[in-house]
Design a protein around this motif. Structure first.
Motif, short mmCIF file in Angstrom:
data_model
loop_
_atom_site.label_atom_id
_atom_site.label_comp_id
_atom_site.label_asym_id
_atom_site.label_seq_id
_atom_site.Cartn_x
_atom_site.Cartn_y
_atom_site.Cartn_z
N ARG A 150 0.84 -1.05 -0.03
CA ARG A 150 -0.05 -0.13 0.09
C ARG A 150 0.81 1.23 0.10
O ARG A 150 1.98 1.26 1.01
CB ARG A 150 -0.98 -0.03 1.11
N ASP A 151 0.56 2.11 -0.96
CA ASP A 151 1.21 3.56 -0.87
C ASP A 151 -0.10 4.53 -0.61
O ASP A 151 -1.40 4.22 -1.02
CB ASP A 151 2.02 3.76 -1.94
N ASP A 152 0.37 5.75 -0.32
CA ASP A 152 -0.16 6.93 -0.08
C ASP A 152 -0.18 7.98 -1.22
O ASP A 152 -0.14 9.13 -0.98
CB ASP A 152 -0.47 7.75 1.20
N GLY A 191 -2.06 7.38 -6.81
CA GLY A 191 -3.03 6.60 -6.99
C GLY A 191 -2.97 6.13 -8.51
O GLY A 191 -2.45 6.86 -9.30
N LYS A 214 -5.97 1.23 -14.06
CA LYS A 214 -5.87 -0.08 -13.49
C LYS A 214 -6.17 -0.97 -14.34
O LYS A 214 -5.94 -2.01 -14.25
CB LYS A 214 -6.80 0.28 -12.08
N GLU A 238 -6.08 -2.11 -6.08
CA GLU A 238 -7.34 -1.23 -5.31
C GLU A 238 -6.90 0.10 -4.86
O GLU A 238 -5.58 0.32 -4.75
CB GLU A 238 -7.72 -2.36 -4.12
N ASP A 239 -7.87 0.77 -4.54
CA ASP A 239 -7.60 2.03 -4.09
C ASP A 239 -7.31 2.00 -2.54
O ASP A 239 -8.00 0.99 -1.83
CB ASP A 239 -8.65 3.02 -4.19
N THR A 240 -6.39 2.83 -2.05
CA THR A 240 -6.09 2.69 -0.85
C THR A 240 -6.83 3.84 -0.03
O THR A 240 -7.11 4.75 -0.45
CB THR A 240 -4.51 3.22 -0.54
N GLY A 280 -6.55 7.51 -0.15
CA GLY A 280 -5.76 7.92 -1.32
C GLY A 280 -4.64 7.30 -1.43
O GLY A 280 -3.82 6.93 -0.67
N GLY A 281 -4.31 6.80 -2.68
CA GLY A 281 -3.05 6.24 -2.98
C GLY A 281 -3.42 4.59 -3.73
O GLY A 281 -4.62 4.42 -4.00
N LEU A 282 -2.58 3.66 -3.94
CA LEU A 282 -2.67 2.56 -4.67
C LEU A 282 -2.40 1.37 -3.57
O LEU A 282 -1.45 1.62 -2.99
CB LEU A 282 -2.12 2.39 -5.89
N THR A 283 -3.10 0.39 -3.78
CA THR A 283 -2.87 -0.99 -3.10
C THR A 283 -2.85 -2.07 -4.03
O THR A 283 -3.78 -2.36 -4.94
CB THR A 283 -3.99 -1.39 -1.89
#
Length: 448
Positions: free
Chosen positions: A382-384, A387, A393, A429-431, A434-437
């Motif tokens: 996961r990051d913030d 995204g 995606k 997925e969206d974190t 905000g961000g990407l997982t």
């Protein structure tokens, strides 16, 4: 399959034996009983014929006594009764006398045909002496049922022996048949499994089994040979492409470095831009080769400790993340093992961490965690950062599919190929916040 074939043939054979042997044994038992009764009644009639001459014709009892003596020598007991059901003569054995024998004699002299009973292991029969409707007397003969019982026991014993022999033969034949069919299929299955694990030189035995299985094994060998030639050909092309592209790029970069060292004026910025393009092209070539190798990966699964690999990769990338001002952490999770190819999880996490660290701005964070979920190992990165859009995606796992990628656009393609080659799945997925997982679901390996 071997067990299924064996049990099917055993059940079928057992049903056939029961349907064939039991009715036959029952029929032969009934026939033996009828034959025994007929023989006993015939012996009784012989004595009754001799007794009639004495009772009705008033002849001497010599013939009657001779027949009684013959019956005694044969092991039978006999008694002669007159028209009043009174005992006239008998053998020394008294089994044909007594209340039950007298009742039989009374029924016979009254013109009835009684049902012969069994008395203490002996069968009684009664026959009229003379006319059936108005006999001059009756003869009762008692014969031991032991010979009949012995014959019936022998009959059922032979029937049981035949059934057991048939069942044993069926067991032997069914096991041999099942092994004849099942063993080549088991060997073919093992060969296919080893081929799928990356042993490209694996071939199946074609010598045994039914013709259909032998043809299947030959077809499998042909397929395996073509696959081996195809993979080796692709690997040779990759090696040649790697050599042919990297060598001129390295030479070109070296010459640009030499030119840039002595460049002055407006030439220096141009050469610096050319160096950056050469560097980007080198990274692109390396990325393409990495994707091609990942697409040809045929992993042999081994037990990989997910918690140890996650901690190791976080420690390896920590200096890079610190240099960029990104906080890289891993949450403490359970000790789990995944069934993956050697080195694949490290390569996957390297690509994901590299992408996340590059996407996150200074002061951001990247977090890794893992846990068990429904027989799988779930790993999340996961990051913030900013995204991805839904469109990005949808195509992120394709080569050069993500138009928003800052790098070569090949990292997620490598990740997807390595994960799916090991029987896992990867999704984006969206974190929250905000961000990407990136969610990886990997096959669970042996725990210990």
């Amino acid at each position: 399959m071997t067990r299924r074939i064996t049990w099917t043939l055993l059940v079928l054979t057992s049903v056939l034996l029961v349907l064939a042997v039991v009715p036959l044994a029952v029929s032969m038992t009934a026939r033996e009983r009828v034959a025994f009764r007929d023989s006993q009644r015939a012996a009784t009639r012989v004595i009754a014929a001799a007794a009639e001459e004495h009772l009705s014709d008033r002849k001497p009892a010599t013939a009657m006594r001779q027949e009684l003596a013959a019956a005694a020598r044969a092991g039978d007991c006999a008694a002669v009764y007159d028209a009043s059901a009174r005992l006239v003569a008998s053998t020394p054995c008294a089994a044909a006398q007594g209340r039950e024998a007298e009742e039989l004699a009374e029924e016979v002299v009254s013109g009835h045909e009684p049902e012969p009973p069994e008395n203490e292991g002996r069968l009684l029969t009664a026959e009229p002496a003379g006319e059936v409707r108005s006999p001059s007397g009756a003869v009762v003969l008692a014969r031991s049922a032991a010979p009949l019982d012995a014959r019936i026991a022998a009959l059922w014993g032979w029937s049981a022996a035949i059934g057991a022999a048939g069942l044993a033969a069926s067991v032997v034949l069914s096991v041999r048949l099942a092994r004849w069919v099942g063993r080549p299929l088991s060997r073919l299955d093992a060969s296919a499994r080893r081929l799928g694990e990356g042993a490209l030189d694996e071939r199946a035995e074609v010598g045994g089994g039914p013709p259909e299985v032998r043809r299947l094994a030959a077809t499998f060998n042909t397929m395996a040979a073509r696959m081996e030639a195809l993979v080796h050909g692709h690997r040779a092309v990759l090696a040649e492409v790697s050599h042919q592209l990297r060598t001129p790029l390295a030479a070109l970069r070296l010459r640009l470095d030499v030119l840039a060292a002595g460049a002055e004026g407006d030439t220096a910025p141009e050469l610096a831009s050319a160096q950056e393009e050469i560097l980007r092209l080198s990274r692109l070539v390396d990325g393409l080769l990495a994707v091609a190798r990942a697409e040809q990966a045929t992993p042999r699964p081994v037990a990989v400790r997910v918690d140890e690999v996650v901690a190791e990769r976080v420690a390896a990338w920590a200096p890079v993340a610190e240099e960029r001002g990104v906080r890289l952490t891993a949450t403490h999770g359970p000790s789990l093992s995944a069934a993956l190819g050697a080195g694949h999880l490290e390569q996957v996490l390297d690509n994901l961490i590299a992408n996340a660290v590059e996407a996150v701005s200074e002061g951001g964070s990247v977090t890794l965690d893992h846990r068990s979920a429904k027989g799988l190992v779930r790993v999340r990165v996961r990051d913030d950062g900013p995204g991805m859009s839904a469109e990005a995606k949808a195509v992120a796992f394709r080569r050069f599919g993500n138009p928003e990628a800052k790098g070569t656009g090949l990292g997620l393609a490598i990740v997807h190929r390595l994960v799916t080659a090991n029987g896992g799945t990867a999704r984006l997925e969206d974190t929250p916040g905000g961000g990407l997982t990136v969610v990886l679901e990997l096959p669970l390996g042996p725990q210990g």
